[in-house]
Design an enzyme around this catalytic site. Structure first.
Site, mmCIF file in Angstrom:
data_model
loop_
_atom_site.group_PDB
_atom_site.id
_atom_site.type_symbol
_atom_site.label_atom_id
_atom_site.label_comp_id
_atom_site.label_asym_id
_atom_site.label_seq_id
_atom_site.Cartn_x
_atom_site.Cartn_y
_atom_site.Cartn_z
ATOM 1 N N HIS A 72 0.889 -1.319 -0.016
ATOM 2 C CA HIS A 72 0.197 0.041 -0.050
ATOM 3 C C HIS A 72 0.802 1.245 -0.099
ATOM 4 O O HIS A 72 1.534 1.374 0.828
ATOM 5 C CB HIS A 72 -1.049 0.001 1.076
ATOM 6 C CG HIS A 72 -2.049 -1.103 1.129
ATOM 7 N ND1 HIS A 72 -2.565 -1.839 2.224
ATOM 8 C CD2 HIS A 72 -2.598 -1.367 0.061
ATOM 9 C CE1 HIS A 72 -3.462 -2.486 1.935
ATOM 10 N NE2 HIS A 72 -3.529 -2.683 0.500
ATOM 11 N N ASN A 144 -3.686 -5.442 -2.551
ATOM 12 C CA ASN A 144 -3.931 -6.373 -1.560
ATOM 13 C C ASN A 144 -5.272 -6.661 -1.638
ATOM 14 O O ASN A 144 -5.798 -7.417 -0.687
ATOM 15 C CB ASN A 144 -3.607 -5.814 -0.079
ATOM 16 C CG ASN A 144 -3.169 -7.256 0.766
ATOM 17 O OD1 ASN A 144 -2.672 -8.136 0.418
ATOM 18 N ND2 ASN A 144 -3.618 -6.919 1.970
ATOM 19 N N GLU A 271 1.452 -6.283 11.165
ATOM 20 C CA GLU A 271 0.781 -4.787 10.983
ATOM 21 C C GLU A 271 1.924 -4.126 11.963
ATOM 22 O O GLU A 271 1.660 -4.385 13.150
ATOM 23 C CB GLU A 271 -0.652 -4.887 11.280
ATOM 24 C CG GLU A 271 -1.492 -5.137 10.264
ATOM 25 C CD GLU A 271 -2.143 -3.983 9.380
ATOM 26 O OE1 GLU A 271 -1.664 -3.120 9.686
ATOM 27 O OE2 GLU A 271 -2.860 -4.455 8.464
#
Length: 306
Positions: A72, A144, A271
């Site tokens: 991203h 994604n 993450e």
């Protein structure tokens, strides 16, 4: 350990795509017996995507760990983390030789280079690729959401930042990752995202767990425990569908494709912490060090499991 002097220090600043590639090339020049840098393809805007292959062995068949970042555009610190992984395995070789005795590492620090550069230059919150969408005034696909597993459940709105694309693998960037998954046949695929402070395993597109969910949970727990011990930070662990609200809309992700179709046994999305997509420059080093603690622990966990 001194940072490479040929490009800005990624520990203190976010590098341009050109500087990212220059840093990879500098590692190959500095460690020619350890590092091989390859151009693995090009983005829609013709930016060269490079991987760094780190290996102590000339054997063709080795257990491989595949790591990617920057899927991203706005998630800048995932790229810094991927570069830090490469740095630790090369510039800090002695401390990590135990991993390289078992594994080769293939790292793609910035898979969505077009989206990253657009985020850096024009619109910080830009997430998608930069290919214009046919018969639409909108640009870009969420890389994604562009993989084939769970793709039917992903967002169909071309205006959305999570648009899945007109078809699976419509983007050159996702086709490159697909190719690496199948050609390398890695033991472990780790994809870096931000910033929910989580270590998650498949699946996102369904609440059904993989057959080896217990092993995947133990792998995630190894990363969680190492980070907690060293920094006190507590990451969440679990399947994507158990931790992410409306996880079905996360269909089409690389994580699920890697495990279900590419048959990679160990698959994790990490993450990062940090409280934002672009933490301040002064926060970069702490975040990437923290993540490496967890990544190294997960790789160590797998040494005796594969």
């Amino acid at each position: 350990m001194e940072p490479c002097e040929t490009v800005p220090d990624f520990r203190q600043d976010y590098l341009s795509h050109r500087d990212i590639n220059d840093y990879l090339d500098s590692l190959q020049a500095k460690f020619p017996k350890l590092v091989r840098v390859k151009t693995i393809g090009y983005t829609f805007e013709k930016r060269a995507l490079k991987s760094i292959h780190i290996s102590v062995s000339s054997l063709q068949v080795r257990k491989i760990i595949l790591i990617d970042g920057g899927m991203h555009g706005r998630e800048w610190c995932t790229i810094s983390t991927a570069l830090y992984c490469a740095s630790q395995l090369t510039e800090n070789f002695d401390a990590n030789k135990d991993l390289l005795d078992i594994f080769d590492f293939v790292i793609v620090p910035c898979i969505n280079a077009d989206g990253y550069e657009y985020s850096r230059r024009y619109k910080k919150m830009w997430r998608k690729s930069r290919r214009p969408i046919h018969f639409s005034r909108f640009i870009g696909v969420d890389c994604n959401r562009n993989f084939s597993v769970g793709w039917d459940e992903a967002c169909q709105k071309t205006s959305s930042c999570t648009f899945r694309g007109e078809r699976p693998f419509s983007e050159p960037e996702t086709r490159i990752i697909k190719y690496l998954m199948h050609s390398l046949k890695p033991t472990f695929y780790l994809t870096l995202h931000s910033f929910s402070k989580s270590i998650m395993f498949p699946y996102a597109f369904t609440k059904t767990l993989p057959e080896n969910w217990s092993s995947l949970r133990n792998l995630a727990r190894a990363g969680y425990l190492a980070i907690k011990k060293e920094t006190g930070t507590k990451f969440r662990i679990g399947s994507v569908s158990s931790l992410v609200k409306n996880s079905k809309s996360s269909g089409g992700g690389s994580l699920d494709y890697a495990h279900k179709t590419a048959k990679i046994p160990f698959v994790i999305v990490m993450e990062l912490s940090g409280g934002g997509f672009q933490p301040s420059n002064t926060a970069i080093y702490g975040i990437i060090c923290e993540c490496w603690i967890g990544i190294r622990a997960m790789c160590s966990f797998l040494k005796n499991k594969t």
